[in-house]
Motif scaffolding. Structure first.
Motif, PDB file in Angstrom:
ATOM      1  N   MET A   1      12.125   7.948  -1.672  1.00 47.34           N
ATOM      2  CA  MET A   1      12.891   6.768  -1.271  1.00 47.34           C
ATOM      3  C   MET A   1      13.003   5.811  -2.458  1.00 47.34           C
ATOM      4  SD  MET A   1      12.079   3.917   1.681  1.00 47.34           S
ATOM      5  CE  MET A   1      12.034   5.076   3.019  1.00 47.34           C
ATOM      6  N   LYS A   2      14.181   5.231  -2.649  1.00 44.34           N
ATOM      7  CA  LYS A   2      14.362   4.276  -3.727  1.00 44.34           C
ATOM      8  C   LYS A   2      13.528   3.029  -3.476  1.00 44.34           C
ATOM      9  CE  LYS A   2      19.014   5.457  -5.150  1.00 44.34           C
ATOM     10  NZ  LYS A   2      20.375   4.959  -5.360  1.00 44.34           N
ATOM     11  N   MET A   3      13.106   2.411  -4.549  1.00 42.71           N
ATOM     12  CA  MET A   3      12.257   1.213  -4.436  1.00 42.71           C
ATOM     13  C   MET A   3      12.992   0.088  -3.723  1.00 42.71           C
ATOM     14  SD  MET A   3       9.514  -0.852  -6.193  1.00 42.71           S
ATOM     15  CE  MET A   3       9.134  -0.313  -7.722  1.00 42.71           C
ATOM     16  N   SER A   4      14.267  -0.116  -4.035  1.00 40.79           N
ATOM     17  CA  SER A   4      15.008  -1.218  -3.417  1.00 40.79           C
ATOM     18  C   SER A   4      15.119  -1.014  -1.905  1.00 40.79           C
ATOM     19  CB  SER A   4      16.389  -1.353  -4.040  1.00 40.79           C
ATOM     20  OG  SER A   4      17.149  -0.179  -3.830  1.00 40.79           O
ATOM     21  N   LEU A   5      15.330   0.213  -1.473  1.00 37.00           N
ATOM     22  CA  LEU A   5      15.432   0.498  -0.049  1.00 37.00           C
ATOM     23  C   LEU A   5      14.092   0.265   0.658  1.00 37.00           C
ATOM     24  CD1 LEU A   5      17.348   1.487   2.130  1.00 37.00           C
ATOM     25  CD2 LEU A   5      16.581   3.809   1.638  1.00 37.00           C
ATOM     26  N   HIS A   6      13.015   0.668  -0.004  1.00 34.47           N
ATOM     27  CA  HIS A   6      11.679   0.438   0.555  1.00 34.47           C
ATOM     28  C   HIS A   6      11.402  -1.054   0.681  1.00 34.47           C
ATOM     29  CE1 HIS A   6       7.422   1.023   1.307  1.00 34.47           C
ATOM     30  NE2 HIS A   6       7.172   0.148   0.356  1.00 34.47           N
ATOM     31  N   LEU A   7      11.736  -1.828  -0.332  1.00 32.09           N
ATOM     32  CA  LEU A   7      11.493  -3.271  -0.297  1.00 32.09           C
ATOM     33  C   LEU A   7      12.348  -3.956   0.766  1.00 32.09           C
ATOM     34  CD1 LEU A   7      11.187  -4.064  -4.097  1.00 32.09           C
ATOM     35  CD2 LEU A   7       9.356  -3.889  -2.403  1.00 32.09           C
ATOM     36  N   ILE A   8      13.566  -3.489   0.959  1.00 34.97           N
ATOM     37  CA  ILE A   8      14.419  -4.055   2.005  1.00 34.97           C
ATOM     38  C   ILE A   8      13.815  -3.788   3.381  1.00 34.97           C
ATOM     39  CG2 ILE A   8      16.655  -3.803   3.161  1.00 34.97           C
ATOM     40  CD1 ILE A   8      17.886  -3.436   0.367  1.00 34.97           C
ATOM     41  N   HIS A   9      13.334  -2.575   3.595  1.00 38.33           N
ATOM     42  CA  HIS A   9      12.718  -2.243   4.884  1.00 38.33           C
ATOM     43  C   HIS A   9      11.480  -3.096   5.144  1.00 38.33           C
ATOM     44  CE1 HIS A   9      14.569   2.069   5.161  1.00 38.33           C
ATOM     45  NE2 HIS A   9      15.465   1.105   5.320  1.00 38.33           N
ATOM     46  N   MET A  10      10.662  -3.289   4.137  1.00 39.32           N
ATOM     47  CA  MET A  10       9.453  -4.093   4.312  1.00 39.32           C
ATOM     48  C   MET A  10       9.806  -5.561   4.551  1.00 39.32           C
ATOM     49  SD  MET A  10       6.847  -2.176   4.356  1.00 39.32           S
ATOM     50  CE  MET A  10       7.832  -0.933   5.141  1.00 39.32           C
ATOM     51  N   ARG A  11      10.829  -6.072   3.877  1.00 39.82           N
ATOM     52  CA  ARG A  11      11.246  -7.459   4.096  1.00 39.82           C
ATOM     53  C   ARG A  11      11.752  -7.659   5.510  1.00 39.82           C
ATOM     54  NH1 ARG A  11      16.016 -10.319   4.173  1.00 39.82           N
ATOM     55  NH2 ARG A  11      17.140  -8.397   3.789  1.00 39.82           N
ATOM     56  N   VAL A  12      12.552  -6.735   5.997  1.00 34.71           N
ATOM     57  CA  VAL A  12      13.077  -6.830   7.359  1.00 34.71           C
ATOM     58  C   VAL A  12      11.943  -6.753   8.379  1.00 34.71           C
ATOM     59  CG1 VAL A  12      14.492  -5.647   9.077  1.00 34.71           C
ATOM     60  CG2 VAL A  12      15.380  -6.026   6.778  1.00 34.71           C
TER      61      VAL A  12
ATOM     62  N   TYR B   1       0.830  -1.202   0.000  1.00 40.58           N
ATOM     63  CA  TYR B   1       0.000   0.000   0.000  1.00 40.58           C
ATOM     64  C   TYR B   1       0.871   1.260   0.000  1.00 40.58           C
ATOM     65  CZ  TYR B   1      -3.090   3.645   1.723  1.00 40.58           C
ATOM     66  OH  TYR B   1      -3.773   4.814   1.878  1.00 40.58           O
ATOM     67  N   LYS B   2       1.915   1.251   0.815  1.00 39.72           N
ATOM     68  CA  LYS B   2       2.787   2.415   0.928  1.00 39.72           C
ATOM     69  C   LYS B   2       3.771   2.526  -0.235  1.00 39.72           C
ATOM     70  CE  LYS B   2       2.788   4.911   4.062  1.00 39.72           C
ATOM     71  NZ  LYS B   2       2.080   6.180   4.165  1.00 39.72           N
ATOM     72  N   LEU B   3       3.802   1.550  -1.114  1.00 35.40           N
ATOM     73  CA  LEU B   3       4.731   1.571  -2.239  1.00 35.40           C
ATOM     74  C   LEU B   3       4.493   2.786  -3.129  1.00 35.40           C
ATOM     75  CD1 LEU B   3       7.023  -0.111  -3.438  1.00 35.40           C
ATOM     76  CD2 LEU B   3       5.344  -1.287  -4.820  1.00 35.40           C
ATOM     77  N   LYS B   4       3.234   3.166  -3.303  1.00 28.55           N
ATOM     78  CA  LYS B   4       2.914   4.327  -4.126  1.00 28.55           C
ATOM     79  C   LYS B   4       3.330   5.631  -3.458  1.00 28.55           C
ATOM     80  CE  LYS B   4      -0.831   3.768  -7.283  1.00 28.55           C
ATOM     81  NZ  LYS B   4      -2.233   4.016  -7.563  1.00 28.55           N
ATOM     82  N   HIS B   5       3.240   5.674  -2.147  1.00 24.66           N
ATOM     83  CA  HIS B   5       3.456   6.929  -1.423  1.00 24.66           C
ATOM     84  C   HIS B   5       4.772   6.903  -0.653  1.00 24.66           C
ATOM     85  CE1 HIS B   5      -0.731   7.566  -2.397  1.00 24.66           C
ATOM     86  NE2 HIS B   5      -1.024   6.417  -1.826  1.00 24.66           N
ATOM     87  N   ARG B   6       5.819   6.395  -1.255  1.00 24.62           N
ATOM     88  CA  ARG B   6       7.086   6.291  -0.550  1.00 24.62           C
ATOM     89  C   ARG B   6       7.926   7.547  -0.681  1.00 24.62           C
ATOM     90  NH1 ARG B   6       7.823   3.352  -5.271  1.00 24.62           N
ATOM     91  NH2 ARG B   6       9.711   3.904  -6.410  1.00 24.62           N
ATOM     92  N   GLY B   7       7.473   8.515  -1.439  1.00 24.34           N
ATOM     93  CA  GLY B   7       8.203   9.762  -1.600  1.00 24.34           C
ATOM     94  C   GLY B   7       9.405   9.581  -2.491  1.00 24.34           C
TER      95      GLY B   7
END
Length: 95
Positions: A56-67, A48-54
């Motif tokens: 932030m790079k996509m890879s960094l967002h995905l790493i945070h969500m995975r952790v 859901y927050k993928l669209k509104h990540r500002g």
């Protein structure tokens, strides 16, 4: 083959419902479904927050969500193990 043959595993056939098996497992280990639900919730929130990540790079967002998802699942399993040990060694009367 005659229909009057005896069953090889009668205890298996008495509990044929998949939902009853699932409920039994959930009662034995209550933190596993909690961990699974939390994992799914974190992944859904991340998508859901993928669209509104500002910016932030996509890879960094995905790493945070995975952790976060792995942390929730491991935390729930750790709580389940601690609960199981408490139930088996502290609450259970010594024989």
């Amino acid at each position: 083959m005659s229909p009057s043959q005896e069953s090889v595993f009668p205890e298996y056939e008495t509990e044929t419902s998949q939902t009853s098996k699932l409920i039994k497992k959930f009662k034995e280990t209550p933190f596993v479904p909690i961990g699974m639900g939390g994992f799914v919730a974190v992944v859904a929130y991340g998508l859901y927050k993928l669209k509104h990540r500002g910016d932030m790079k996509m890879s960094l967002h995905l790493i945070h969500m995975r952790v976060a998802a792995q942390g929730f699942a491991v935390g729930a399993l750790t709580c389940g193990v601690l609960y199981s040990m408490f139930r088996d060694y502290v609450v259970k009367p010594k024989e």
